[in-house]
Design a protein around this motif. Structure first.
Motif, PDB file in Angstrom:
ATOM      1  N   THR A  89       2.695   7.429 -70.412  1.00  0.00           N
ATOM      2  CA  THR A  89       4.049   7.101 -71.165  1.00  0.00           C
ATOM      3  C   THR A  89       4.967   6.879 -70.393  1.00  0.00           C
ATOM      4  O   THR A  89       4.945   7.286 -69.231  1.00  0.00           O
ATOM      5  CB  THR A  89       4.134   8.166 -72.335  1.00  0.00           C
ATOM      6  OG1 THR A  89       5.274   7.925 -73.321  1.00  0.00           O
ATOM      7  CG2 THR A  89       4.739   9.384 -71.470  1.00  0.00           C
TER       8      THR A  89
ATOM      9  N   TYR B 243       7.022  13.554 -75.314  1.00  0.00           N
ATOM     10  CA  TYR B 243       8.211  12.572 -75.974  1.00  0.00           C
ATOM     11  C   TYR B 243       9.179  13.657 -76.621  1.00  0.00           C
ATOM     12  O   TYR B 243      10.357  13.983 -76.808  1.00  0.00           O
ATOM     13  CB  TYR B 243       7.946  11.842 -77.035  1.00  0.00           C
ATOM     14  CG  TYR B 243       7.656  10.338 -76.805  1.00  0.00           C
ATOM     15  CD1 TYR B 243       8.403   9.600 -75.915  1.00  0.00           C
ATOM     16  CD2 TYR B 243       6.290   9.625 -76.778  1.00  0.00           C
ATOM     17  CE1 TYR B 243       8.142   8.245 -75.413  1.00  0.00           C
ATOM     18  CE2 TYR B 243       5.988   8.603 -76.203  1.00  0.00           C
ATOM     19  CZ  TYR B 243       6.958   7.905 -75.824  1.00  0.00           C
ATOM     20  OH  TYR B 243       6.877   6.702 -74.976  1.00  0.00           O
ATOM     21  N   GLU B 244       8.357  15.002 -77.298  1.00  0.00           N
ATOM     22  CA  GLU B 244       9.392  15.942 -77.905  1.00  0.00           C
ATOM     23  C   GLU B 244       9.827  16.739 -76.899  1.00  0.00           C
ATOM     24  O   GLU B 244      10.910  17.022 -77.176  1.00  0.00           O
ATOM     25  CB  GLU B 244       8.003  17.010 -78.765  1.00  0.00           C
ATOM     26  CG  GLU B 244       8.850  17.709 -79.559  1.00  0.00           C
ATOM     27  CD  GLU B 244       7.728  18.793 -80.063  1.00  0.00           C
ATOM     28  OE1 GLU B 244       6.468  18.463 -80.003  1.00  0.00           O
ATOM     29  OE2 GLU B 244       8.230  19.984 -80.394  1.00  0.00           O
TER      30      GLU B 244
ATOM     31  N   THR C 201      -3.279   9.273 -77.630  1.00  0.00           N
ATOM     32  CA  THR C 201      -2.507  10.618 -77.412  1.00  0.00           C
ATOM     33  C   THR C 201      -2.872  10.953 -76.035  1.00  0.00           C
ATOM     34  O   THR C 201      -2.008  11.134 -75.315  1.00  0.00           O
ATOM     35  CB  THR C 201      -2.406  11.868 -78.393  1.00  0.00           C
ATOM     36  OG1 THR C 201      -3.013  11.234 -79.660  1.00  0.00           O
ATOM     37  CG2 THR C 201      -1.425  12.798 -78.396  1.00  0.00           C
TER      38      THR C 201
ATOM     39  N   LEU D 216      11.068  15.661 -74.069  1.00  0.00           N
ATOM     40  CA  LEU D 216      12.067  15.042 -73.603  1.00  0.00           C
ATOM     41  C   LEU D 216      13.456  15.126 -74.261  1.00  0.00           C
ATOM     42  O   LEU D 216      14.584  14.947 -73.743  1.00  0.00           O
ATOM     43  CB  LEU D 216      11.830  13.572 -72.978  1.00  0.00           C
ATOM     44  CG  LEU D 216      10.867  13.353 -72.061  1.00  0.00           C
ATOM     45  CD1 LEU D 216      10.392  12.137 -71.852  1.00  0.00           C
ATOM     46  CD2 LEU D 216      11.377  13.894 -70.597  1.00  0.00           C
ATOM     47  N   THR D 217      13.187  15.342 -75.640  1.00  0.00           N
ATOM     48  CA  THR D 217      14.235  15.301 -76.600  1.00  0.00           C
ATOM     49  C   THR D 217      15.151  16.486 -76.227  1.00  0.00           C
ATOM     50  O   THR D 217      16.262  16.811 -76.731  1.00  0.00           O
ATOM     51  CB  THR D 217      13.890  15.298 -78.034  1.00  0.00           C
ATOM     52  OG1 THR D 217      13.031  16.443 -78.037  1.00  0.00           O
ATOM     53  CG2 THR D 217      13.290  14.096 -78.462  1.00  0.00           C
TER      54      THR D 217
ATOM     55  N   GLU E 148       1.217  -0.312 -80.727  1.00  0.00           N
ATOM     56  CA  GLU E 148       1.327   0.767 -81.330  1.00  0.00           C
ATOM     57  C   GLU E 148       0.376   1.132 -82.143  1.00  0.00           C
ATOM     58  O   GLU E 148      -0.020   0.325 -83.258  1.00  0.00           O
ATOM     59  CB  GLU E 148       2.757   0.834 -82.397  1.00  0.00           C
ATOM     60  CG  GLU E 148       3.056   2.256 -82.679  1.00  0.00           C
ATOM     61  CD  GLU E 148       4.303   2.115 -83.590  1.00  0.00           C
ATOM     62  OE1 GLU E 148       4.946   1.017 -83.643  1.00  0.00           O
ATOM     63  OE2 GLU E 148       4.791   3.415 -83.998  1.00  0.00           O
TER      64      GLU E 148
ATOM     65  N   ASP F 131       5.496   1.657 -72.687  1.00  0.00           N
ATOM     66  CA  ASP F 131       6.406   2.176 -73.982  1.00  0.00           C
ATOM     67  C   ASP F 131       5.417   2.115 -75.412  1.00  0.00           C
ATOM     68  O   ASP F 131       5.152   0.976 -75.999  1.00  0.00           O
ATOM     69  CB  ASP F 131       7.740   1.394 -74.098  1.00  0.00           C
ATOM     70  CG  ASP F 131       8.308   2.022 -74.988  1.00  0.00           C
ATOM     71  OD1 ASP F 131       8.079   2.817 -75.922  1.00  0.00           O
ATOM     72  OD2 ASP F 131       9.662   1.609 -75.001  1.00  0.00           O
TER      73      ASP F 131
ATOM     74  N   GLN G 178       2.771   2.902 -66.506  1.00  0.00           N
ATOM     75  CA  GLN G 178       3.359   3.352 -67.444  1.00  0.00           C
ATOM     76  C   GLN G 178       3.606   2.426 -68.650  1.00  0.00           C
ATOM     77  O   GLN G 178       3.877   1.209 -68.531  1.00  0.00           O
ATOM     78  CB  GLN G 178       4.844   3.971 -67.335  1.00  0.00           C
ATOM     79  CG  GLN G 178       4.572   5.301 -66.602  1.00  0.00           C
ATOM     80  CD  GLN G 178       5.848   5.750 -65.813  1.00  0.00           C
ATOM     81  OE1 GLN G 178       6.952   5.340 -66.235  1.00  0.00           O
ATOM     82  NE2 GLN G 178       5.846   6.260 -64.863  1.00  0.00           N
TER      83      GLN G 178
ATOM     84  N   SER H   2       4.164  17.334 -77.195  1.00  0.00           N
ATOM     85  CA  SER H   2       4.081  16.057 -76.571  1.00  0.00           C
ATOM     86  C   SER H   2       5.211  15.995 -75.658  1.00  0.00           C
ATOM     87  O   SER H   2       6.264  16.314 -75.867  1.00  0.00           O
ATOM     88  CB  SER H   2       3.993  15.033 -77.408  1.00  0.00           C
ATOM     89  OG  SER H   2       5.075  14.828 -78.033  1.00  0.00           O
TER      90      SER H   2
ATOM     91  N   ASN I  44       8.006   7.244 -68.391  1.00  0.00           N
ATOM     92  CA  ASN I  44       8.765   8.516 -67.959  1.00  0.00           C
ATOM     93  C   ASN I  44       9.486   8.169 -66.505  1.00  0.00           C
ATOM     94  O   ASN I  44       8.853   8.108 -65.713  1.00  0.00           O
ATOM     95  CB  ASN I  44       7.853   9.655 -67.770  1.00  0.00           C
ATOM     96  CG  ASN I  44       8.390  10.868 -67.374  1.00  0.00           C
ATOM     97  OD1 ASN I  44       9.622  10.875 -67.296  1.00  0.00           O
ATOM     98  ND2 ASN I  44       7.415  12.052 -67.093  1.00  0.00           N
TER      99      ASN I  44
ATOM    100  N   THR J 116       5.869   2.714 -77.966  1.00  0.00           N
ATOM    101  CA  THR J 116       6.450   2.159 -79.356  1.00  0.00           C
ATOM    102  C   THR J 116       6.245   0.676 -79.359  1.00  0.00           C
ATOM    103  O   THR J 116       6.509  -0.017 -80.542  1.00  0.00           O
ATOM    104  CB  THR J 116       7.894   2.650 -79.725  1.00  0.00           C
ATOM    105  OG1 THR J 116       8.732   2.433 -78.301  1.00  0.00           O
ATOM    106  CG2 THR J 116       8.080   4.200 -79.830  1.00  0.00           C
TER     107      THR J 116
END
Lengths: 401, 146
Positions: B111, A8-9, B104, A11-12, B131, B125, B123, A6, B113, B127
């Motif tokens: 998301t 998020y992954e 997803t 970007l880590t 959620e 967040d 966009q 993903s 970014n 979380t």
């Protein structure tokens, strides 16, 4: 290459800005092993040629050992590349479809030339007489095997030995530029990539060549000591001191060339310099400053330099040489690491970094790399059993004409 | 010429002979037709079935959804960006096109970014913004309200 699940992954793994195709490293640890192993081959061969061509007699005890070491590693040199391929079984296509538009497409021929025309031939001429003798002494399969290795030529006359000696000498002379070609070529692969400022320098083939010599000499020094220990034979300290002396000289040249390259880069300070500075001080700090320069250059240079002026007792000297050879081997490994991995860690936008974490077990990381480093030692053990240098007949003297 | 040299030359001749035979047998037919690659590769790739059929093909049957979509923010997106390639469904309408209904899929674009422009791609967040909820409970993906 790891699959990123993903955003998020992804970007880590990233610092700053990078292009999407720079996220995962295409060349991983196996590609670090490729120049490393190839360098060991070229270096070991150069050490052998110091004895044969440059007539440094003190190196005689390690002559055959150097050649067999070079051959053992040469037989495995392509394996990191082949196992890194997505389609390993298609590797032969490179040999049947030759062309000059890609430097990588030439490797099969550079490799074959060096293996077939230089290493195998030189070892064959060097051992031909002994193999004939051994084929007469052995029985059964081994008799047949040695006979097959001699190509069923059983001539042991002094004339035939002289011919072997002359041709062997000629092959070694051809072998020196060939060894330069082999490892210079590996450096060229990196040095010719103009889009990557960490790689793109005409110095790269020369730097690779000298680091290859350093690592190959250190390897033979290490193997010579281990083999002598296992055989419970006394080490020829004159030979060991001479190897250490050459290691010292070539290490100085290698370090000078690498420093020259870096100083040039620092003084030139082109648009890529800022990112390279952050790279070297950050992600490569441990592998570059500590391992490559500290362990691989400063410690060996200081120790070997000291030994040029003051010679401690044999026992201590042996221990020092043993540790130094390991230090150099580790240092050169990290040199390859810094080139291959370092060159892929920064974005070609010069604004960010990705990261690389080695997997212990998985497609193509530590386990497989370690395997391709260990296998040559088993091949060498077999070759030393098959062609023991210590059971060879003394070389025939050729009178000066 | 010494015997051992003759033997070696013979071995090399055999080796080179084998290599030449292998090269003759294994080289692909159209190698070097245009350059250092298989010339046939171009035709082979061109003859592969196209997997994406474009939104006009979808609109032939799903005209009501196409009409809703034409009034929403997603007007310029191809249906297949979310629904996946439609070539099998076009051939056989009983072939179901599976689509992920949880967040997803939406979050691939929406998301938070910093590198993508907020005024063009909205966009959130994930979380903090509901959620675990499915986005489509509140937003209609064919005509998302903002």
């Amino acid at each position: 290459m790891d699959k990123i699940q993903s955003l998020y992954e992804a970007l880590t793994k990233v610092d700053g800005f990078i292009y999407p195709n720079e996220l995962a490293l295409n060349w991983d640890m196996l590609i670090v092993m490729y120049p490393y192993i190839t360098g060991l081959v070229a270096g070991a061969f150069i050490l052998a040629s110091l004895n044969r061509v440059f007539d440094i007699k003190a190196l005689r005890p390690t002559y055959e050992l150097s050649l067999l070491t070079a051959l053992s590693f040469m037989l495995v040199a392509t394996m990191p590349l082949i196992t890194h391929l997505g389609q390993p079984l298609r590797f032969y296509e490179m040999l049947i479809t030759p062309h000059l538009t890609s430097a990588m497409a030439i490797f099969g021929f550079v490799y074959l030339w060096y293996l077939m025309v230089v290493l195998l031939l030189e070892i064959w001429f060097d051992y031909r007489y002994d193999m004939v003798i051994w084929s007469r002494e052995k029985k059964g399969f081994m008799k047949f095997f040695y006979k097959a290795l001699t190509l069923w030529v059983s001539d042991t006359s002094p004339e035939s030995r002289k011919t072997d000696e002359k041709i062997g000498y000629f092959i070694t002379v051809v072998g020196i530029p060939s060894a330069f070609l082999l490892h210079g070529y590996v450096g060229f692969i990196f040095g010719s990539i103009k889009a990557n400022p960490w790689w793109s320098t005409v110095m790269m083939p020369v730097i690779f060549l000298f680091s290859a010599m350093v690592s190959g000499i250190a390897l033979v020094m290490f193997i010579y000591m281990v083999v002598s220990y296992l055989r419970k034979q006394k080490i020829d300290m004159n030979a060991l001191d001479t190897i250490a002396k050459y290691l010292f000289y070539i290490l100085i040249i290698d370090f000078t060339l690498e420093s020259l390259d870096q100083i040039h880069r620092i003084y030139e300070a082109d648009e890529s310099f800022d990112i390279l500075k952050i790279l070297v001080r950050g992600k490569l700090f441990f592998t570059f400053f500590i391992m490559q320069i500290g362990v691989g250059v400063v410690i060996p240079l200081a120790t070997l330099g000291f030994l040029q002026f003051k010679k401690p007792r044999v026992r201590i000297r042996k221990l020092i040489y043993w540790i130094i050879s390991i230090c150099v081997l580790v240092g050169i490994f990290y040199m390859r690491w810094n080139v291959v991995i370092g060159g892929q860690l920064f974005s070609k936008s010069f604004y960010g970094f990705t990261s690389y974490k080695v997997n212990l077990i998985g497609g193509s990381d530590v386990t497989l790399s370690l395997l391709w480093f260990i296998v040559p030692f088993f091949i060498l053990a077999f070759l030393l059993w098959l062609l023991p240098p210590w059971k060879k007949a003394p070389p025939i003297e050729i009178p000066e004409e | 010429m010494p015997l051992q040299v003759k033997r070696l030359l013979l071995v090399f001749a055999i080796f080179i002979g084998i290599m030449l035979v292998l090269k003759y047998v294994l080289t692909p037919d159209s190698w070097r037709e245009y350059g250092p690659y298989r010339g046939n590769a171009i035709g082979e790739i061109a003859s592969q079935q196209a997997k994406y059929v474009q939104k006009e093909s979808c609109a032939d049957c799903h005209d009501s959804i196409a009409e809703i979509k034409s009034r929403g923010e997603h007007i310029n997106l191809q249906c297949e960006i979310c629904h996946g390639p439609g070539y099998q469904h076009v051939d056989d309408e009983n072939f179901k096109m599976e689509i992920t209904k949880n967040s997803t899929l939406c979050l691939q674009c929406h998301t938070m970014n910093a590198a993508s422009p907020k005024n063009i791609i909205k966009q959130i967040d994930a979380t903090e913004h509901n959620e675990g909820e499915e986005c489509i409970t509140c937003h209609n993906p064919h005509q998302p309200w903002l």
